[in-house]
Design a protein around this motif. Sequence first.
Motif, PDB file in Angstrom:
ATOM      1  N   HIS A 173      21.569   5.641   4.104  1.00 43.03           N
ATOM      2  CA  HIS A 173      20.268   5.536   4.809  1.00 43.03           C
ATOM      3  C   HIS A 173      20.436   5.963   6.189  1.00 43.03           C
ATOM      4  O   HIS A 173      20.923   5.278   7.085  1.00 43.03           O
ATOM      5  CB  HIS A 173      19.728   4.243   4.551  1.00 43.03           C
ATOM      6  N   SER A 178      13.813   2.505  -1.826  1.00 50.42           N
ATOM      7  CA  SER A 178      12.740   2.378  -0.839  1.00 50.42           C
ATOM      8  C   SER A 178      11.308   1.848  -1.723  1.00 50.42           C
ATOM      9  O   SER A 178      10.570   1.209  -1.311  1.00 50.42           O
ATOM     10  CB  SER A 178      12.168   3.633  -0.205  1.00 50.42           C
ATOM     11  N   GLU A 204      13.355   7.199   5.092  1.00 53.28           N
ATOM     12  CA  GLU A 204      12.187   6.789   5.002  1.00 53.28           C
ATOM     13  C   GLU A 204      11.262   6.910   6.163  1.00 53.28           C
ATOM     14  O   GLU A 204      11.568   6.718   7.152  1.00 53.28           O
ATOM     15  CB  GLU A 204      12.072   5.308   4.626  1.00 53.28           C
TER      16      GLU A 204
END
Length: 133
Positions: A24, A81, A105
Amino acid sequence: MKKIPVYLFLFLLLAGCSLSNVQHNEELEDAIYLIVSDENNDKLSLNSMTTFDWDKAYLFTPYSTQESITEQLGVDFKDPSDIDWRDDIYLLVFLDSDQVIQYAELERQGADFSIGEKQYLTPTDDIINIKHD
């Protein structure tokens, strides 16, 4: 109680670790937020913001389903997510040699993102359009 052979235990441990190779990338998210916060910016060049090798990047819109993400990527990727339930983010997924390597994200923050009619971005065709509300 039966004992698990050491080699089997190590195999299972390594197999479990290999599932978490997808990073991430919060640093990239922060860099994108800086660009989006300036309403004069209507584009961003993704390749200039990345510090890792990638050959494809997919941008998924809010409410994208797990099935459509897997279909577009062509590989199994469990979306961490839960974008299929959310309207506040876009999901950016990077592949290198047909393997998912990183994702980001992108919070909407009063902006929408688009790559036009393209299916995915490449390091030489890497522009994400920003449309401010």
